[in-house]
Design a protein around this motif. Sequence first.
Motif, PDB file in Angstrom:
ATOM      1  N   ILE A 196      36.849  38.502  20.601  1.00 41.29           N
ATOM      2  CA  ILE A 196      37.789  39.295  21.382  1.00 41.29           C
ATOM      3  C   ILE A 196      37.800  38.760  22.812  1.00 41.29           C
ATOM      4  O   ILE A 196      36.764  38.617  23.445  1.00 41.29           O
ATOM      5  CB  ILE A 196      37.408  40.789  21.368  1.00 41.29           C
ATOM      6  N   LYS A 197      38.992  38.436  23.284  1.00 43.37           N
ATOM      7  CA  LYS A 197      39.152  37.992  24.667  1.00 43.37           C
ATOM      8  C   LYS A 197      40.566  38.302  25.117  1.00 43.37           C
ATOM      9  O   LYS A 197      41.432  38.636  24.308  1.00 43.37           O
ATOM     10  CB  LYS A 197      38.821  36.511  24.821  1.00 43.37           C
ATOM     11  N   LEU A 198      40.817  38.169  26.405  1.00 42.39           N
ATOM     12  CA  LEU A 198      42.136  38.493  26.936  1.00 42.39           C
ATOM     13  C   LEU A 198      43.203  37.477  26.532  1.00 42.39           C
ATOM     14  O   LEU A 198      44.352  37.834  26.330  1.00 42.39           O
ATOM     15  CB  LEU A 198      42.088  38.589  28.465  1.00 42.39           C
ATOM     16  N   GLY A 199      42.855  36.233  26.443  1.00 47.22           N
ATOM     17  CA  GLY A 199      43.845  35.216  26.095  1.00 47.22           C
ATOM     18  C   GLY A 199      44.847  35.004  27.212  1.00 47.22           C
ATOM     19  O   GLY A 199      46.051  34.962  26.987  1.00 47.22           O
ATOM     20  N   LEU A 200      44.339  34.867  28.418  1.00 47.06           N
ATOM     21  CA  LEU A 200      45.206  34.760  29.599  1.00 47.06           C
ATOM     22  C   LEU A 200      46.126  33.544  29.573  1.00 47.06           C
ATOM     23  O   LEU A 200      47.196  33.571  30.164  1.00 47.06           O
ATOM     24  CB  LEU A 200      44.346  34.748  30.869  1.00 47.06           C
ATOM     25  N   ALA A 201      45.732  32.508  28.858  1.00 44.98           N
ATOM     26  CA  ALA A 201      46.597  31.321  28.768  1.00 44.98           C
ATOM     27  C   ALA A 201      47.914  31.650  28.066  1.00 44.98           C
ATOM     28  O   ALA A 201      48.906  30.928  28.223  1.00 44.98           O
ATOM     29  CB  ALA A 201      45.869  30.190  28.041  1.00 44.98           C
TER      30      ALA A 201
END
Length: 167
Positions: free
Chosen positions: A35-40
């Motif tokens: 789980i991560k934000l995935g800012l890219a």
Amino acid sequence: MSVKKLTELAVLTAAALIIFIIELQIPNPFPVPGIKLGLANIITVYAVYHYKPYETAMIVAVRLLLGSIFSGNVSALIYSASGSFLCLLGMLLLKRMIDERHIWLSSVFGAVMHNTGQIIAAILLMQTVQLIAYYPFLLVSGCLAGAFTGLCAQLIIPRLRDIRRKK
């Protein structure tokens, strides 16, 4: 493809890659792995609405490949690719129904598609259907992250439009 267009795509790819590398340095506050934000994806959401589908696919492909190499996690490439390209396909289809003023909705849907692609890849690679129990956690976190990245893209678009006008 013109040199100007290729340069724009390269700059967007570099920006997405830089965001990805910076996000890798942030400790994951969630106890659930993956789980991560995935800012890219801010760049991807922007590109879906401002570039041709194949141009956006090129940005995503190059970011995925270089990101997996730079992070030293080439084995995760199959999960990232399956999620990213299903996400891209979903957002490209949804682009016809959702205008740019509601780009965050497209991002949320893209996050759901990304998580769906990842869980399918995991089930196929690990050959166990029990991983489906992990899917609800991915969906909730994906919707929250998708809303955040979509709102970021929505805030960036007017600023980028202003920069283009000044040229």
